[in-house]
Design a protein around this motif. Structure first.
Motif: not given
Length: 212
Positions: A10, A13, A67, A70-71
């Motif tokens: 993402s 990241d 998270e 979501h990724r």
């Protein structure tokens, strides 16, 4: 049928290597041990950082899972969007391709480990359930946009693309987690295609009233 799927980092990241390192470590552990059996201490050890460093990046373990969820949901959405935007195809064909791409993306995730599918469906983690609801909303938006474009092109006759997208996706509920993972993978693409043909083209060859 299943194809390997590459999941890009993402945007968040890319600017924070430590955060990305923790997420990658957490995902490796979750794939094999699951949400419930993976602790923050184990994530820190796998990532090569201190427990304090983990908490500097994430306020709680569930914040890591959401998270990651979501990724993974974003990767599924990207597969749907790519198929839906395929050029030089009828909109009915694009819709079928989008639904098949979704199925393939979920199956590819399940192949990454015994518990990998928990990132897209996990009753034990409310944060993942919330991420799943966001995914469903965004998925409906993509399908509704495709239906609207097909309507504008004269291919579909639809009054409310958003409502139609919601009903259509409900019909395909057997092809998303958790029901998806209870079925034989080699049959899924065939069944998605068969259901699409039924819903889009119907059962009748012509208007029955024309035969009277």
């Amino acid at each position: 049928m299943a194809q390997s799927t590459t999941y890009p980092a993402s945007p968040g990241d890319l600017g924070n290597p430590r955060r990305a390192q923790i997420l990658d470590a957490a995902e490796r552990l979750l794939h094999h041990y699951g949400h419930a059996k993976t602790t923050v201490a184990e994530i820190a050890r796998e990532a090569g950082v201190s427990v304090g460093s983990v908490y500097l990046e994430f306020e709680a373990k569930d914040a890591i899972w959401v998270e990651l969820s979501h990724r993974r949901h974003d990767a599924v959405l990207a597969a749907i969007r790519g198929a839906a935007n395929a050029p030089k195809k009828l909109y009915a064909q694009r819709l079928q391709a989008a639904l098949v791409a979704r199925t393939r993306a979920f199956l590819a995730l399940a192949e990454r480990g015994a518990h990998a599918a928990e990132l897209v469906h996990c009753h034990a983690c409310p944060a993942i359930r919330e991420a799943q609801e966001i995914y469903y909303r965004r998925e409906r938006e993509i399908i509704a946009e495709l239906l609207q474009e097909g309507h504008d092109a004269g291919e579909f006759a639809i009054k409310d693309p958003s409502a139609t997208a919601a009903i259509l996706l409900q019909a395909f509920v057997a092809f998303v987690p958790p029901l998806l993972f209870t079925r034989a993978p080699d049959e899924l693409e065939r069944d998605v295609t068969a259901l699409h043909q039924l819903l889009v083209y119907g059962l009748c060859r012509a208007d029955p009233r024309s035969r009277s």
